[in-house]
Design an enzyme around this catalytic site. Structure first.
Site, PDB file in Angstrom:
ATOM      1  NE  ARG A 170       9.112 -41.230 -11.160  1.00 14.01           N
ATOM      2  CZ  ARG A 170       9.619 -42.181 -11.820  1.00 14.01           C
ATOM      3  NH1 ARG A 170       8.995 -43.237 -12.305  1.00 14.01           N
ATOM      4  NH2 ARG A 170      11.000 -42.263 -12.352  1.00 14.01           N
ATOM      5  CG  HIS A 191      13.501 -33.815 -12.183  1.00 19.05           C
ATOM      6  ND1 HIS A 191      14.438 -34.386 -13.054  1.00 19.05           N
ATOM      7  CD2 HIS A 191      12.201 -34.286 -12.617  1.00 19.05           C
ATOM      8  CE1 HIS A 191      13.717 -35.258 -13.721  1.00 19.05           C
ATOM      9  NE2 HIS A 191      12.413 -35.312 -13.330  1.00 19.05           N
ATOM     10  CD  GLU A 193      16.173 -37.806  -9.437  1.00 18.82           C
ATOM     11  OE1 GLU A 193      16.588 -37.108 -10.616  1.00 18.82           O
ATOM     12  OE2 GLU A 193      15.667 -38.950  -9.780  1.00 18.82           O
ATOM     13  CD  GLU A 246      -4.531 -38.597  -6.602  1.00 20.52           C
ATOM     14  OE1 GLU A 246      -4.831 -39.977  -6.332  1.00 20.52           O
ATOM     15  OE2 GLU A 246      -5.409 -37.758  -6.295  1.00 20.52           O
ATOM     16  CE  LYS A 289      14.972 -34.069 -19.603  1.00 18.55           C
ATOM     17  NZ  LYS A 289      15.719 -35.036 -19.602  1.00 18.55           N
TER      18      LYS A 289
HETATM   19  P1  0O2 Z   1      15.842 -43.773 -13.429  1.00 20.00           P
HETATM   20  O1  0O2 Z   1      15.741 -45.071 -13.431  1.00 20.00           O
HETATM   21  O2  0O2 Z   1      14.396 -43.174 -13.356  1.00 20.00           O
HETATM   22  O3  0O2 Z   1      16.789 -43.323 -12.063  1.00 20.00           O
HETATM   23  P2  0O2 Z   1      21.148 -37.561 -14.766  1.00 20.00           P
HETATM   24  O4  0O2 Z   1      20.274 -38.042 -13.819  1.00 20.00           O
HETATM   25  O5  0O2 Z   1      22.472 -36.654 -14.238  1.00 20.00           O
HETATM   26  O6  0O2 Z   1      21.782 -38.650 -15.759  1.00 20.00           O
HETATM   27  P3  0O2 Z   1      20.082 -35.190 -15.875  1.00 20.00           P
HETATM   28  O7  0O2 Z   1      19.643 -35.106 -17.302  1.00 20.00           O
HETATM   29  O8  0O2 Z   1      20.867 -34.371 -15.221  1.00 20.00           O
HETATM   30  O9  0O2 Z   1      20.779 -36.486 -16.002  1.00 20.00           O
HETATM   31  O10 0O2 Z   1      18.741 -35.588 -14.967  1.00 20.00           O
HETATM   32  P4  0O2 Z   1      17.170 -35.212 -14.948  1.00 20.00           P
HETATM   33  O11 0O2 Z   1      17.183 -34.405 -16.197  1.00 20.00           O
HETATM   34  O12 0O2 Z   1      16.924 -34.490 -13.817  1.00 20.00           O
HETATM   35  O13 0O2 Z   1      16.440 -36.717 -15.092  1.00 20.00           O
HETATM   36  C1  0O2 Z   1      16.673 -37.672 -14.313  1.00 20.00           C
HETATM   37  C2  0O2 Z   1      15.452 -38.561 -14.365  1.00 20.00           C
HETATM   38  O14 0O2 Z   1      14.407 -37.900 -14.969  1.00 20.00           O
HETATM   39  C3  0O2 Z   1      15.479 -39.875 -15.156  1.00 20.00           C
HETATM   40  O15 0O2 Z   1      16.277 -40.867 -14.499  1.00 20.00           O
HETATM   41  C4  0O2 Z   1      14.061 -40.121 -15.462  1.00 20.00           C
HETATM   42  O16 0O2 Z   1      13.667 -40.671 -14.191  1.00 20.00           O
HETATM   43  C5  0O2 Z   1      13.754 -38.840 -15.484  1.00 20.00           C
HETATM   44  N1  0O2 Z   1      13.539 -38.402 -16.874  1.00 20.00           N
HETATM   45  C6  0O2 Z   1      14.158 -37.584 -17.226  1.00 20.00           C
HETATM   46  N2  0O2 Z   1      14.043 -37.159 -18.590  1.00 20.00           N
HETATM   47  C7  0O2 Z   1      12.993 -37.994 -18.915  1.00 20.00           C
HETATM   48  C8  0O2 Z   1      12.205 -38.294 -20.176  1.00 20.00           C
HETATM   49  O17 0O2 Z   1      12.473 -37.703 -21.179  1.00 20.00           O
HETATM   50  N3  0O2 Z   1      11.270 -39.315 -20.023  1.00 20.00           N
HETATM   51  C9  0O2 Z   1      11.119 -40.040 -19.049  1.00 20.00           C
HETATM   52  N4  0O2 Z   1      10.047 -41.031 -19.213  1.00 20.00           N
HETATM   53  N5  0O2 Z   1      11.771 -39.686 -17.835  1.00 20.00           N
HETATM   54  C10 0O2 Z   1      12.609 -38.857 -17.872  1.00 20.00           C
HETATM   55  P5  0O2 Z   1      17.285 -41.876 -15.261  1.00 20.00           P
HETATM   56  O18 0O2 Z   1      18.600 -41.855 -14.653  1.00 20.00           O
HETATM   57  O19 0O2 Z   1      17.068 -41.946 -16.825  1.00 20.00           O
HETATM   58  O20 0O2 Z   1      16.326 -43.453 -14.722  1.00 20.00           O
END
Ligand code: 0O2
Length: 243
Positions: A93, A136, A155, A54, A128
């Site tokens: 994304r 991801h 990513e 989409e 989650k």
């Molecule tokens: P942005 O601005 O989107 O890039 P890390 O990436 O290492 O800090 P982790 O936990 O290994 O952390 O990464 P994970 O779980 O793969 O998640 C990374 C990204 O997924 C986040 O990026 C968000 O974009 C999204 N995400 C993860 N969990 C949530 C959630 O609960 N709610 C929402 N809305 N998005 C989520 P960033 O770095 O937060 O920001």
């Protein structure tokens, strides 16, 4: 002493060049991934006769966000450490129509010869605790520069429209309440995530039923036209229509 004497201009220029080339690799990685995604989208569109993708949005993490992450996670501030540890500098994304498209698309991307999947998190099979759902992938792809090949992390987040709608609202609420969301809202968000999941499943079931009917009709039409001696190449027609 003037400023030029205080700062080694040569060193500063070299640093500027190094930083520019560092960030450029991520821009090229996004270009390369976007080309791959467009090719898969066109091919998928032809095979399944609908558009699985989409929306595609890509972004490069701002230097400010990169430094915040380095600081938050306690990584070393060198470029080599940032490159190795901050794996979401280049981010894509992809919003898909249906849940099955997410896995089909991710398998198609992961199966490419020059793509290495270094991390895979399935928040669809295992959402989650707050209800967040998405697939991801951290990929490593080669970027061919004028004088070297650079392996670069990208990513990729793949989700349905309903998952994306939920995630963007949750993100806004999270920041609106400065990360301290009231309990009642947390519960409502969780409920909304369950509803989004139900909607995705129902839409997918309906889509499957329609596809099966369409496929049976298509096979019949194809047999009829072959029996009548016509031999057309639908993909060529499809490409011509696109122009
Ligand atoms: P942005 O601005 O989107 O890039 P890390 O990436 O290492 O800090 P982790 O936990 O290994 O952390 O990464 P994970 O779980 O793969 O998640 C990374 C990204 O997924 C986040 O990026 C968000 O974009 C999204 N995400 C993860 N969990 C949530 C959630 O609960 N709610 C929402 N809305 N998005 C989520 P960033 O770095 O937060 O920001």
């Amino acid at each position: 002493m003037n400023i030029e004497q205080m700062i080694d201009m040569k060193e500063l220029k070299a640093l500027k060049l190094e930083l520019t080339r560092f960030m450029m690799a991520y821009k090229f990685a996004l270009d390369e991934m976007n080309t791959k995604i467009n090719i898969l989208k066109d091919e998928f569109n032809y095979i399944h006769d609908y558009n699985p993708i989409e929306h595609v949005k890509s972004r490069i993490k701002s230097p400010e966000s990169i430094f915040k992450k380095v600081y938050r996670k306690g990584y070393n501030f060198s470029l080599a450490s940032i490159k190795e540890n901050v794996r979401d500098i280049a981010g894509i994304r992809i919003t898909c129509s249906f849940k099955s498209d997410i896995y089909e698309l991710s398998n198609m991307i992961a199966g490419q010869k020059d793509v290495r999947v270094v991390d895979y998190k399935d928040y669809i099979k295992n959402p989650k605790p707050n209800g967040y759902q998405s697939l991801h992938l951290i990929l490593e792809i080669p970027i061919f520069m004028s004088d070297r090949e650079e392996l670069t992390y990208v990513e990729v987040q793949i989700r349905t429209i309903a998952m994306d709608f939920w995630a963007s609202l949750e993100h806004k609420i999270y920041y609106k309440y400065n990360k301290e969301v009231p309990n009642q809202m947390v519960a409502e968000l969780k409920e909304a995530a369950v509803m989004a999941e139900e909607l995705d499943s129902k839409m997918e079931r309906l889509h499957k039923e329609i596809s099966e009917i369409k496929q049976a009709e298509h096979e019949k039409e194809e047999e009829m036209s072959l029996m009548n001696g016509s031999f057309n190449l639908p993909f060529i027609e499809y490409l011509l229509q696109k122009k």
